[in-house]
Design an enzyme around this catalytic site. Structure first.
Site, PDB file in Angstrom:
ATOM      1  N   HIS A  72      -4.565   3.896 -12.720  1.00 33.24           N
ATOM      2  CA  HIS A  72      -3.240   4.213 -13.266  1.00 33.24           C
ATOM      3  C   HIS A  72      -2.705   3.119 -14.185  1.00 33.24           C
ATOM      4  CE1 HIS A  72      -3.284   7.856 -10.987  1.00 33.24           C
ATOM      5  NE2 HIS A  72      -3.785   7.151 -10.012  1.00 33.24           N
ATOM      6  N   GLU A 120      -7.109   7.332 -15.358  1.00 36.62           N
ATOM      7  CA  GLU A 120      -7.528   8.508 -14.589  1.00 36.62           C
ATOM      8  C   GLU A 120      -7.418   9.800 -15.393  1.00 36.62           C
ATOM      9  OE1 GLU A 120      -6.631   8.645 -10.321  1.00 36.62           O
ATOM     10  OE2 GLU A 120      -5.781  10.633 -10.627  1.00 36.62           O
ATOM     11  N   GLY A 170      -9.476  15.242   2.186  1.00 37.79           N
ATOM     12  CA  GLY A 170      -8.761  16.465   1.843  1.00 37.79           C
ATOM     13  C   GLY A 170      -9.542  17.718   2.202  1.00 37.79           C
ATOM     14  N   GLY A 195      -4.589   7.290   0.456  1.00 37.92           N
ATOM     15  CA  GLY A 195      -3.259   6.690   0.481  1.00 37.92           C
ATOM     16  C   GLY A 195      -2.281   7.569  -0.275  1.00 37.92           C
ATOM     17  N   CYS A 242      -0.928  12.367 -16.506  1.00 42.22           N
ATOM     18  CA  CYS A 242      -1.727  12.028 -15.323  1.00 42.22           C
ATOM     19  C   CYS A 242      -1.117  12.700 -14.088  1.00 42.22           C
ATOM     20  CB  CYS A 242      -1.735  10.516 -15.146  1.00 42.22           C
ATOM     21  SG  CYS A 242      -2.699   9.952 -13.739  1.00 42.22           S
ATOM     22  N   ASP A 280      -8.753   5.004   1.571  1.00 43.61           N
ATOM     23  CA  ASP A 280     -10.194   5.214   1.449  1.00 43.61           C
ATOM     24  C   ASP A 280     -10.827   4.380   0.334  1.00 43.61           C
ATOM     25  OD1 ASP A 280      -8.940   6.776  -0.447  1.00 43.61           O
ATOM     26  OD2 ASP A 280      -9.788   8.668   0.251  1.00 43.61           O
TER      27      ASP A 280
END
Ligand SMILES: [Zn+2]
Length: 363
Positions: A210, A229, A56, A118, A220, A158
């Site tokens: 998650h 998370e 990012g 993703g 979340c 990743d």
């Protein structure tokens, strides 16, 4: 003993390490098949791989070997808010061509590994709007690089790619059942089961961050409530610190954030904890307990032999690993927990480059 790094990086752990400028310079192009006359290396461990990490905030192109040695690399800021996906991909292809020219003696790469946030489809190599690259809607990354670089391309999310890298070169080396968990801006996971990356039916296995840990818990980023998370990631730790300020024991953390509660990050909490601040340690204790609960569920389900944790665990060391291990001891079966080591990830700054290269370092 706690790990005490010289500096604490932001919770996403993606600082720039090397930049290259593009002051209108035209990229050198490799003439077709130029590398073909070069001697191909024989051993699987000495193949050359081109690794492309698309993040990012930054992207990097690295030339490395399947034994984990990086031969050359260049990084650039992604600037996804002002550059089109096509523009970013073309810049990366140009860097890749430059790298191949400057490292000609290393031999022609066997393939290109692309690691990217993703969701993405590993079968088609298409990226579908990752949260860290919202403009990347159905971008055919594999097709682009296959054409641009004339090499076979593998694309992987990743977290899975980093799991492969830690398994092949880092904290998971030598294991058959290994789980890697990122612990930064988000909590992602990658599963190596029976000596292979397990992707699930449509590339969604390992979304350990998650799983629901707290019914009706905090919202979340994925839209659900009470995900791991939302309770133990970098932003969750920062939120816990801000909310706990009411108790008045927050001075060290607040000072590190320049006196602005809104600027508190997990890095400030980790730094204060490493300096011995009891408030910060209490925050990490709480987040670590949630993390440990999530990990206990993973241990119950998969019975792995090792679990490695990324960024925050690397920088906070035992301040977060102790409560994680305590919660695992409480919530997982002893026989499962006893055979599972929980430790920090080992690859540090090289993780992203090696993640892309690791895609070709496995069968
Ligand atoms: Zn979630």
């Amino acid at each position: 003993m706690a790990l005490r790094p010289a500096t604490v990086v932001p919770p996403d752990g993606r600082g720039f390490s090397l930049s290259v400028r593009f002051g209108g310079r035209k990229a050198a192009r490799v003439p077709r098949n130029e590398g073909d006359h070069l001697v191909r290396t024989e051993s699987m461990d000495q193949q050359t791989i081109l690794g492309i990490d698309i993040g990012g905030s930054k992207c990097a192109v690295a030339l490395g070997r399947t034994d984990g040695k990086i031969l050359a690399r260049q990084a650039i800021p992604t600037e996804g808010d002002r550059r089109s996906p096509q523009d970013v991909l073309e810049r990366l292809a140009a860097i890749a061509r430059d790298l191949l020219v400057s490292t000609k003696g290393a031999g022609k790469p066997t393939g290109v590994g692309v690691s990217c946030g993703g969701p993405l489809d590993t079968k088609t190599g298409v990226i579908h709007t990752p949260p860290n690259l919202p403009e990347w809607k159905a971008v055919p990354v594999r097709a682009f690089f296959e054409k641009a670089l004339n090499l076979p391309v593998r694309v992987e999310n990743d977290a899975n790619a980093t799991a492969l890298a830690e398994w092949k070169f880092g904290a998971g080396k030598g294991t058959r059942n290994f789980v890697f968990l990122t612990m930064g801006t988000g909590i992602g996971g990658g599963l190596i089961l029976d000596g292979r990356l397990y992707r699930g039916t449509n590339d969604l296995a390992g979304e350990i961050g998650h799983q629901t840990i707290l019914m009706n818990g905090p919202l979340c980023g994925c839209g659900k409530r009470g995900c791991l998370e939302a309770l133990a990631s970098g932003p969750a730790i920062a939120r816990l610190a801000r909310e706990s300020m009411l108790y008045g024991r927050h001075k060290r953390v607040l000072a590190l954030a320049g006196g602005k509660p809104g600027d508190i990050t997990a890095a400030h909490v980790v730094e204060a904890a490493n300096d011995g601040d009891p408030f910060a340690r209490q925050i990490l204790d709480e987040a670590g307990t949630y993390m440990g609960l999530g990990i206990a569920n993973v241990i119950q389900m998969l019975n792995p032999e090792r679990i490695a944790l990324g960024t925050i665990a690397v920088h906070a060391g035992d301040h977060i690993l102790d409560p994680i291990r305590a919660a695992v001891a409480e919530y997982a079966w002893k026989r499962s927990a006893d055979v599972c080591q929980i430790l920090p990830a080992a690859l540090g700054d090289q993780a992203q480059d090696l993640a892309a290269i690791a895609l070709w370092a496995v069968e």
